[in-house]
Write a protein that holds these residues in place. Structure first.
Motif, PDB file in Angstrom:
ATOM      1  N   VAL A 102       0.875  -1.166   0.000  1.00 44.02           N
ATOM      2  CA  VAL A 102       0.000   0.000   0.000  1.00 44.02           C
ATOM      3  C   VAL A 102       0.921   1.227   0.000  1.00 44.02           C
ATOM      4  N   GLY A 103       1.306   1.645  -1.202  1.00 42.70           N
ATOM      5  CA  GLY A 103       2.297   2.714  -1.336  1.00 42.70           C
ATOM      6  C   GLY A 103       1.650   4.078  -1.207  1.00 42.70           C
ATOM      7  N   MET A 104       2.482   5.067  -0.912  1.00 40.17           N
ATOM      8  CA  MET A 104       1.939   6.417  -0.766  1.00 40.17           C
ATOM      9  C   MET A 104       2.814   7.424  -1.503  1.00 40.17           C
ATOM     10  N   VAL A 105       2.143   8.343  -2.160  1.00 41.49           N
ATOM     11  CA  VAL A 105       2.814   9.441  -2.854  1.00 41.49           C
ATOM     12  C   VAL A 105       2.349  10.733  -2.190  1.00 41.49           C
ATOM     13  N   PHE A 106       3.327  11.539  -1.769  1.00 39.04           N
ATOM     14  CA  PHE A 106       3.035  12.721  -0.954  1.00 39.04           C
ATOM     15  C   PHE A 106       3.075  14.005  -1.781  1.00 39.04           C
ATOM     16  N   GLN A 107       2.391  15.003  -1.271  1.00 36.35           N
ATOM     17  CA  GLN A 107       2.420  16.330  -1.886  1.00 36.35           C
ATOM     18  C   GLN A 107       3.861  16.848  -1.998  1.00 36.35           C
ATOM     19  N   SER A 108       4.661  16.560  -0.958  1.00 33.30           N
ATOM     20  CA  SER A 108       6.017  17.109  -0.898  1.00 33.30           C
ATOM     21  C   SER A 108       7.070  16.100  -1.352  1.00 33.30           C
ATOM     22  N   PHE A 109       6.672  15.099  -2.140  1.00 29.17           N
ATOM     23  CA  PHE A 109       7.540  14.124  -2.808  1.00 29.17           C
ATOM     24  C   PHE A 109       8.237  13.148  -1.859  1.00 29.17           C
ATOM     25  N   ASN A 110       8.872  13.683  -0.800  1.00 30.01           N
ATOM     26  CA  ASN A 110       9.595  12.847   0.165  1.00 30.01           C
ATOM     27  C   ASN A 110      10.619  11.923  -0.464  1.00 30.01           C
ATOM     28  N   LEU A 111      11.347  12.426  -1.463  1.00 27.85           N
ATOM     29  CA  LEU A 111      12.431  11.620  -2.035  1.00 27.85           C
ATOM     30  C   LEU A 111      13.622  11.650  -1.083  1.00 27.85           C
ATOM     31  N   PHE A 112      14.538  10.679  -1.247  1.00 27.76           N
ATOM     32  CA  PHE A 112      15.793  10.705  -0.494  1.00 27.76           C
ATOM     33  C   PHE A 112      16.710  11.669  -1.245  1.00 27.76           C
ATOM     34  N   ASN A 113      16.965  12.852  -0.640  1.00 27.40           N
ATOM     35  CA  ASN A 113      17.631  13.919  -1.398  1.00 27.40           C
ATOM     36  C   ASN A 113      19.117  13.677  -1.635  1.00 27.40           C
ATOM     37  N   ASN A 114      19.691  12.754  -0.853  1.00 24.05           N
ATOM     38  CA  ASN A 114      21.113  12.462  -1.009  1.00 24.05           C
ATOM     39  C   ASN A 114      21.369  11.310  -1.969  1.00 24.05           C
ATOM     40  N   MET A 115      20.327  10.818  -2.611  1.00 22.30           N
ATOM     41  CA  MET A 115      20.484   9.675  -3.520  1.00 22.30           C
ATOM     42  C   MET A 115      20.049  10.058  -4.919  1.00 22.30           C
ATOM     43  N   SER A 116      20.670   9.419  -5.915  1.00 20.01           N
ATOM     44  CA  SER A 116      20.261   9.646  -7.299  1.00 20.01           C
ATOM     45  C   SER A 116      18.824   9.168  -7.489  1.00 20.01           C
ATOM     46  N   VAL A 117      18.244   9.616  -8.602  1.00 20.86           N
ATOM     47  CA  VAL A 117      16.899   9.189  -8.984  1.00 20.86           C
ATOM     48  C   VAL A 117      16.830   7.659  -9.034  1.00 20.86           C
ATOM     49  N   PRO A 178       3.278  -2.374  -5.707  1.00 26.22           N
ATOM     50  CA  PRO A 178       2.145  -2.169  -4.801  1.00 26.22           C
ATOM     51  C   PRO A 178       0.852  -2.740  -5.360  1.00 26.22           C
ATOM     52  N   GLU A 179      -0.060  -3.036  -4.471  1.00 26.84           N
ATOM     53  CA  GLU A 179      -1.407  -3.407  -4.909  1.00 26.84           C
ATOM     54  C   GLU A 179      -2.319  -2.200  -4.883  1.00 26.84           C
ATOM     55  N   ILE A 180      -1.959  -1.231  -4.042  1.00 28.08           N
ATOM     56  CA  ILE A 180      -2.753  -0.016  -3.927  1.00 28.08           C
ATOM     57  C   ILE A 180      -1.796   1.164  -3.822  1.00 28.08           C
ATOM     58  N   LEU A 181      -2.131   2.254  -4.487  1.00 28.20           N
ATOM     59  CA  LEU A 181      -1.348   3.477  -4.309  1.00 28.20           C
ATOM     60  C   LEU A 181      -2.243   4.571  -3.747  1.00 28.20           C
ATOM     61  N   LEU A 182      -1.747   5.211  -2.691  1.00 30.26           N
ATOM     62  CA  LEU A 182      -2.442   6.344  -2.079  1.00 30.26           C
ATOM     63  C   LEU A 182      -1.715   7.614  -2.521  1.00 30.26           C
ATOM     64  N   PHE A 183      -2.452   8.584  -2.981  1.00 31.32           N
ATOM     65  CA  PHE A 183      -1.860   9.859  -3.415  1.00 31.32           C
ATOM     66  C   PHE A 183      -2.469  10.966  -2.565  1.00 31.32           C
ATOM     67  N   ASP A 184      -1.618  11.738  -1.884  1.00 29.12           N
ATOM     68  CA  ASP A 184      -2.138  12.857  -1.089  1.00 29.12           C
ATOM     69  C   ASP A 184      -1.811  14.178  -1.786  1.00 29.12           C
ATOM     70  N   GLU A 185      -2.763  14.703  -2.509  1.00 22.09           N
ATOM     71  CA  GLU A 185      -2.604  15.965  -3.248  1.00 22.09           C
ATOM     72  C   GLU A 185      -1.286  16.004  -4.017  1.00 22.09           C
ATOM     73  N   PRO A 186      -1.097  15.043  -4.921  1.00 23.34           N
ATOM     74  CA  PRO A 186       0.202  14.903  -5.597  1.00 23.34           C
ATOM     75  C   PRO A 186       0.573  16.093  -6.477  1.00 23.34           C
TER      76      PRO A 186
END
Ligand code: ADP
Ligand code: MG
Length: 263
Positions: A102-117, A178-186
């Motif tokens: 159950v994955g989640m995608v956030f408004q503020s991305f929440n990527l790991f900023n010290n890692m490459s894409v 994931p089987e489900i993706l949650l998006f919070d104001e992406p």
């Protein structure tokens, strides 16, 4: 034989039990308070496989809190959440694996900023799912291609636009199968010209049959992609239904009032 003889209350209980196990996610009587502030009041909400659900509603109505409870970023103060019949947060509950499913995608991305894409999309599969590095790399490349980010695999998040970051965040979630993706104001944190590219990526996922729950203020998009629209206000679900009903023929005054602001 026995169905007819079964007293109604038991039948209702059986239906409720069946609902718990057949639904991908079943939220029952969910309550959430922060101190004395009750943010979710008795929310019942079901996600079935293949659903594309948009959650709309005014700011502060509890939409993010509902998603965060589902993703177990918050611990509800009442009620229960089941994933494929198993209580979320219960005994023997495997949180990292659950968050892969159950994955989640956030408004503020929440990527790991010290890692490459690329590495952003590899670490979850490698460390949570124990996918071998080369397979994780190949999968990550495939998902990054899917979201149109192949040219940026070696970039750092700080070198990307908001729309590109969000597409990486989607690829990262997809890499966990994931089987489900949650998006919070992406798209809420994006400049207007970046919104379209993220919505197209999400539209493509919906068309491929991904089960999705999307909190959004993009009403046109919600109307277009959803199988169901949920309107929340003041910590509860005011009404829900097919998009045509909610947008063209809302049953509740609160819904009408909210939607009139988008005309
Ligand atoms: P929405 O996503 O619909 O805008 P939220 O779920 O973010 O609404 O918030 C609902 C209410 O809960 C708001 O009044 C908000 O201030 C409050 N709230 C959310 N998170 C917290 C928290 N961690 N502590 C205290 N109050 C919170
Ligand atoms: Mg929110």
């Amino acid at each position: 034989c026995c169905n007819l003889a079964m007293p109604i209350p038991r039948q209702k209980a059986a239906e409720a039990a069946a609902e718990t196990t057949s639904a991908a996610i079943s939220v029952q009587h969910l309550q959430m308070s922060f101190g004395t502030h009750q943010v979710l009041r008795d929310v019942d909400f079901t996600v079935r496989q293949g659903d594309v659900i948009s959650i709309i509603g005014p700011s502060g109505s509890g939409k993010s809190t509902l998603l965060r409870c589902i993703n177990h970023l918050e611990r509800p103060t009442g009620g229960a959440i089941y994933y494929q019949g198993q209580p979320v947060g219960g005994e023997r509950f495997d949180l990292p694996r659950y968050r892969a499913k159950v994955g989640m995608v956030f408004q503020s991305f929440n990527l790991f900023n010290n890692m490459s894409v690329l590495r952003n999309c590899m670490v979850g599969p490698m460390y949570v799912l124990h996918t071998p590095r080369e397979k994780a790399r190949a999968d990550a490349m495939a998902y990054l291609e899917k979201v149109g980010m192949t040219p940026y695999v070696n970039a750092l998040p700080s070198q990307l636009s908001g729309g590109q970051k969000q597409r990486v965040a989607i690829a990262r979630a997809l890499a966990m199968h994931p089987e489900i993706l949650l998006f919070d104001e992406p798209t809420s944190a994006l400049d207007p010209q970046m919104v379209g590219e993220v919505l197209s990526t999400m539209r493509a996922l919906a068309q491929e049959g991904m089960t999705m729950v999307v909190v959004t203020h993009e009403m046109q998009f919600a109307q277009e992609i959803s199988s169901r629209v949920v309107f929340m206000a003041d910590g509860y679900i005011v009404e829900e239904g097919p998009p045509q009903q909610i947008f063209q023929d809302p049953q509740q005054e609160k819904t009408r009032l909210f939607l009139s602001r988008y005309l």
